[in-house]
Structure formats: C-alpha cells, structure tokens
Design an enzyme around this catalytic site. Structure first.
Site, short mmCIF file in Angstrom:
data_model
loop_
_atom_site.label_atom_id
_atom_site.label_comp_id
_atom_site.label_asym_id
_atom_site.label_seq_id
_atom_site.Cartn_x
_atom_site.Cartn_y
_atom_site.Cartn_z
N ASP A 270 -5.26 -2.16 -2.66
CA ASP A 270 -4.65 -1.97 -3.97
C ASP A 270 -4.77 -3.28 -4.72
OD1 ASP A 270 -1.57 -3.20 -3.89
OD2 ASP A 270 -2.20 -2.41 -1.94
N GLU B 295 10.28 -0.32 -6.78
CA GLU B 295 10.84 -1.45 -6.04
C GLU B 295 11.72 -2.22 -7.00
OE1 GLU B 295 7.84 -4.72 -5.37
OE2 GLU B 295 6.45 -3.11 -5.93
#
Length: 263
Positions: free
Chosen positions: A63, A150
């Site tokens: 990623d 997050e």
C-alpha cells in the site's frame, strides 16, 4: 509449503543473527532466495514473529502514497507483488497528488489495485464520500475501495468522537461508496481503533494492521482478508521503505477473490 516455511525460517534466523540483535541499522532480509524463484522483496527491520509468519502466505502486496515517489511498476510486479492499495483521499479536501499517476501505472503493469481513503472525524461521512467519489474513477477491474479507520494524529483534526458517532459516520461513508462503485468497501483498521470502537461487531471485510503479532493473536476471532505486517518493507522498483501486506489465502483463493471482487 512446509519446505518453503523451513527455508523462510532459516533465512529469518540468519538475517537476525547478522544484525547482531542490538542497536544500529539492520540489513534487509530476503523473503526467499533462488534466482527468479518466488518473491524477491524483503524487510529492512524484520520482526521475530510468534504464532504465525507473514512469509507463510504466498500472496503479497503493497500500500502506497505520494511518499513512495517514482515507482517502477514492472519491477514491482516482477518482484512478486500481487496487488496494490493506493491512497486517494483524506478527509474532505485532500487528494494524494500521485494517486492518478499510480492508478494508471499500476494498471499498465497489470497489478490489481484499489483506492483507499483516510477517514477524518472533523467531516461527515457524506462529505468524505463525495470527495472520494470526485477523485476516484468508477471503472471495471478495480479492487473494492477501502476506508482507513484509525485515530488521526492531525493537528487540524484531533477529535476522538464517541464510538456511536464513529460507526454512524463511517457507515454512511461506506454505504454511499457501495452504491456508487457497486462493491462493499474493505475496512482497514489498527488495533487500538478496532478495540475502542467495537469494529468486530461489523459484518465487513477487514484489512488489519498488525506489525508485532499475528492477527489471530492481536485480533482474536476476527476474520480478515488482508494483513498489513510491516511498514519497513523493501521492494525492487520502490526507493525506501514501503508497507507490505498479505492476502489471507492461497494463490487459488486469491484468483477466486479477484474474480468475485473485480468490477
């Protein structure tokens, strides 16, 4: 698979021994050795895994965001990387400047790719969904979109809203994306956020971050499709460190997943 696991374990032990076990810079460790056989990427700061090793998995991916700079995607593919999640947007007004270039280049290199959004808690889920849609094309052969949940460290958005608000706004976001792209978004999350917001109650497909323990230990009982296992990966074609991930299944299961999820 048993033979491969033994080879990987030996390589990891050798690499850690070469590091001396103390301070100082640690050398990258190769996943497997052998000319042209298997993955050729590694880790600049390998972890001594307990309860299961990411190298036991056969399907690995990356990623990325603008911080990876220029990427040689053909080298990335030839190293054994099977997929890429590419940062597209953040909050309601930030777009990664390299997203469209990476999106095109990964497709040209025939690497399955999906876009992810870094969720902020100072904008509504609907606003953020509209921003993502404005920046990420709806096209065939793209992996599902990802919502990155997050706790943010942003000075401009330090809010930590209560769990019911987090889940409400994130659900609005993912439902809008589901309708627009025709695919249920994948949920990326971290250990503390997962626990603080009871994400285990969601019947969603998960991508879990766990860089110091196997997900079966860190997220007991949680099913997952992807596992982000390090932020210090080294991949030919990318300068510096990069996040590495695995698909939680065999190569045959990966092919079936792609057939089902690519739209």
């Amino acid at each position: 698979m048993r033979v491969l696991g033994k080879v990987l374990s030996i390589l990891l032990v050798v690499a850690l021994a070469a590091c001396g076990g103390g301070g100082g810079r640690r050398a990258p460790v190769a996943v497997v050795s052998g000319a042209g056989a298997g993955p050729q990427f590694g880790d600049s700061a390998p972890h001594a895994w307990v309860g299961g090793h990411p190298y036991d998995h056969m399907v690995h991916g990356i990623d990325i965001s603008r911080y990876q700079g220029n990427i040689d995607w053909n080298q990335v593919r030839n190293s054994g990387i099977s997929f890429a999640f590419i940062k597209a947007t953040e909050g309601g007004d930030h777009a990664d400047p390299n997203f469209r270039r990476y999106w095109y280049e990964a497709a040209q290199a025939r690497i399955p790719r999906g876009a992810y959004h870094y969720f902020y808690f100072c904008r509504s889920g609907a606003q953020q969904a509209a921003w993502f849609i404005a920046n990420v094309p709806r096209e065939r052969n793209a992996m599902p979109p990802v919502i990155d949940l997050e706790w943010t460290a942003s000075k401009t958005c330090p809010r930590r809203p209560p769990s019911h608000e987090v889940l409400r706004e994130a659900k609005i976001f993912k439902d809008i994306l589901h309708r627009h792209y025709g695919q249920r978004p994948i949920i990326y999350t971290t250990v503390d956020f997962y626990r603080d917001n009871n994400l285990g109650s969601w019947p969603e497909e998960f991508w879990l971050r766990s860089v110091a323990g196997h997900p079966r230990i860190v997220y007991p009982g949680q099913q997952y499709t992807f596992w982000q296992y390090t932020g210090t990966g080294r991949v030919p074609g990318i300068s510096g460190n990069v996040d590495l991930n695995v698909f939680a299944g065999s190569p045959a299961q990966w092919r079936l997943w792609l057939q089902r999820r690519l739209q």
